[in-house]
Design a protein around this motif. Structure first.
Motif, short mmCIF file in Angstrom:
data_model
loop_
_atom_site.label_atom_id
_atom_site.label_comp_id
_atom_site.label_asym_id
_atom_site.label_seq_id
_atom_site.Cartn_x
_atom_site.Cartn_y
_atom_site.Cartn_z
N TRP A 108 37.84 53.20 34.69
CA TRP A 108 38.58 52.01 34.28
C TRP A 108 39.38 52.23 33.00
O TRP A 108 40.27 51.46 32.69
CB TRP A 108 37.63 50.83 34.09
CG TRP A 108 36.56 51.05 33.05
CD1 TRP A 108 35.32 51.61 33.28
CD2 TRP A 108 36.61 50.73 31.67
NE1 TRP A 108 34.61 51.66 32.10
CE2 TRP A 108 35.37 51.12 31.10
CE3 TRP A 108 37.57 50.15 30.84
CZ2 TRP A 108 35.08 50.94 29.76
CZ3 TRP A 108 37.28 49.97 29.51
CH2 TRP A 108 36.04 50.36 28.97
N HIS A 113 44.10 44.72 37.50
CA HIS A 113 42.83 45.32 37.89
C HIS A 113 41.72 44.30 37.61
O HIS A 113 41.38 44.04 36.46
CB HIS A 113 42.58 46.61 37.11
CG HIS A 113 43.57 47.69 37.45
ND1 HIS A 113 44.03 48.61 36.53
CD2 HIS A 113 44.20 47.99 38.62
CE1 HIS A 113 44.89 49.42 37.11
NE2 HIS A 113 45.00 49.07 38.37
N THR A 142 39.19 37.58 40.58
CA THR A 142 40.13 37.23 41.65
C THR A 142 40.08 35.73 41.93
O THR A 142 41.12 35.06 42.02
CB THR A 142 39.81 38.01 42.94
OG1 THR A 142 39.84 39.41 42.67
CG2 THR A 142 40.81 37.68 44.03
N LEU A 181 35.74 39.01 44.20
CA LEU A 181 35.36 39.21 42.80
C LEU A 181 35.64 37.95 41.97
O LEU A 181 36.58 37.21 42.24
CB LEU A 181 36.10 40.40 42.21
CG LEU A 181 35.75 41.78 42.76
CD1 LEU A 181 36.48 42.87 41.98
CD2 LEU A 181 34.24 42.02 42.71
N ASN A 198 38.47 44.25 38.44
CA ASN A 198 37.07 44.65 38.30
C ASN A 198 36.69 44.73 36.82
O ASN A 198 36.15 45.72 36.34
CB ASN A 198 36.78 45.97 39.02
CG ASN A 198 37.74 47.09 38.63
OD1 ASN A 198 38.91 46.86 38.36
ND2 ASN A 198 37.22 48.32 38.60
N VAL A 203 38.86 43.30 46.82
CA VAL A 203 38.52 42.53 45.62
C VAL A 203 38.60 41.03 45.85
O VAL A 203 38.53 40.25 44.91
CB VAL A 203 39.43 42.94 44.44
CG1 VAL A 203 39.36 44.44 44.18
CG2 VAL A 203 40.88 42.51 44.70
N GLU A 253 34.57 42.75 35.04
CA GLU A 253 33.13 42.65 34.75
C GLU A 253 32.45 44.01 34.84
O GLU A 253 31.57 44.33 34.04
CB GLU A 253 32.47 41.65 35.70
CG GLU A 253 32.81 40.20 35.43
CD GLU A 253 34.08 39.75 36.13
OE1 GLU A 253 34.40 38.57 36.05
OE2 GLU A 253 34.74 40.60 36.78
N GLU A 254 32.86 44.80 35.82
CA GLU A 254 32.31 46.15 35.96
C GLU A 254 32.61 47.00 34.73
O GLU A 254 31.75 47.73 34.22
CB GLU A 254 32.89 46.80 37.21
CG GLU A 254 32.49 48.26 37.43
CD GLU A 254 33.24 48.90 38.58
OE1 GLU A 254 33.20 50.13 38.69
OE2 GLU A 254 33.88 48.17 39.37
N GLN A 268 41.77 46.94 42.19
CA GLN A 268 40.80 47.49 41.24
C GLN A 268 41.23 48.88 40.81
O GLN A 268 42.05 49.53 41.48
CB GLN A 268 39.40 47.55 41.87
CG GLN A 268 39.31 48.40 43.12
CD GLN A 268 37.94 48.32 43.75
OE1 GLN A 268 36.97 47.93 43.12
NE2 GLN A 268 37.85 48.68 45.03
#
Length: 347
Positions: free
Chosen positions: A63, A106, A20, A17, A108, A14, A110-111, A58
């Protein structure tokens, strides 16, 4: 309460990202260490020391960890932050935290928001509610993480989605300039002064929590109260009556969206795990029995506790909706008869 880590571990997957990079930019003076194999990390023996060591990684699976459907609303529980900087004796340690006790972020996000956006677009007649803070407190580190700056605007501009933060943190300054359009609710977790002092080390005082929630209401955020845990001990009824009177006097009660009630419960083995950190704690010494995988007060005891508190809420805040959560084996409809209705959540 410490809002910056002693060391910041970065999962190599990550490193690039956006979240991050944003966190690294906010913590330029913190020592960082890149990790290529998370399973090889040396875990601190001191649980409190682990809370001062943050890990950016992540979600390993989906999620979100819980999804509930209630008519036209789908509630999704997700935790972008696992663990919290303060130490609560009664907080159960989910397996993921027990195996990796760092304060874990975690990144991620945006995902996750892209996935939720697709769900909302595919079902425009369905309301989606994302609830954060069940396994951690993302707002407690907001001065460093700025996660709210990313999450809140998404819901401000998504017509069939709303956001809820369950927190103990004092963050009106950090949330002041974020456009929310009334679609983010702040649920402040409170309990008695005695429990806060004895069992919630490093957390804000009740007065500070009430002041912060009032300021957030003035900023237009919908607000609510979560009374958790409700612990039975000598003079408990008087202490919780005082708590409710403090809430009624300190907060703009007419703006409270609801009050959630949750009796103390814990998983098997927790008292042994916290004994060294809280040797003077007596909250595990009540008459608790195993119910659906957790130790809880006897059914008739829990019923009496809820009856007592519902009666007190009716007395000092009669128009505020009440919901009983994390409960099993009790007919809450009878307990809440005559109380303004809200969606009742069972976990």
């Amino acid at each position: 309460m410490q809002t910056k880590p002693e060391i910041l571990y970065i999962d190599a997957q990550v490193r690039g990202l956006p979240t991050t990079q944003r966190i690294l930019a906010a913590l330029p003076d913190v020592h960082t260490e890149l990790i290529t194999d998370l399973d090889s990390m040396q875990l601190p023996e001191d649980f409190l020391r682990a809370k001062q060591q943050w890990l950016m990684t992540q979600s390993t699976k989906r999620w979100y960890h819980t999804m509930q459907h209630d008519g036209g609303t789908t509630t999704i529980e997700a935790d972008f932050v696992m663990n919290a900087p303060y130490d609560c004796s009664y907080s159960p340690l989910p397996v993921i935290i027990a195996r990796r006790p760092f304060l874990t972020i975690h990144v991620n996000i945006e995902e996750a928001l892209a996935d939720l956006g697709r769900r909302c677009a595919a079902q425009p007649g369905q309301q989606f509610r994302l609830r954060c803070g069940c396994l951690g407190d993302p707002l407690a580190m907001e001065p460093s993480l700025h996660l709210a700056e990313l999450l809140i605007p998404f819901f401000a501009w998504t017509p069939n989605a709303s956001l809820e933060f369950k927190t103990r943190a004092v963050t009106p300054t950090e949330l002041k300039k974020i456009p929310h359009h009334g679609r983010t609710t702040i649920l402040m977790t409170v309990t008695t002064e005695r429990i806060i002092a004895d069992e919630e080390r490093g957390s804000p005082s009740l007065a500070d929590r009430c002041t912060a929630l009032t300021q957030l209401a003035e900023l237009g955020y919908p607000i609510g109260i979560v009374i958790d845990p409700i612990v039975q001990y000598p003079d408990w009824a008087a202490d919780y009556r005082c708590l409710l009177e403090t809430v009624a006097q300190s907060l703009p009660v007419k703006l409270l969206s609801r009050i959630e009630l949750s009796c103390f419960h814990y998983p098997r083995g927790l008292p042994v795990k916290v004994a060294s950190r809280f040797p003077a704690s007596r909250i595990f010494f009540g008459e608790l029995v195993p119910v659906n995988g957790c130790f809880r007060y006897l059914r008739q005891v829990r019923t009496q506790i809820y009856q007592q508190l519902v009666g007190e809420i009716r007395r000092c805040m009669p128009q505020v909706p009440i919901t009983i959560v994390d409960e099993h084996g009790i007919d809450t409809a009878d307990l809440l008869q005559g109380v303004p209705p809200v969606t009742r959540t069972y976990c």
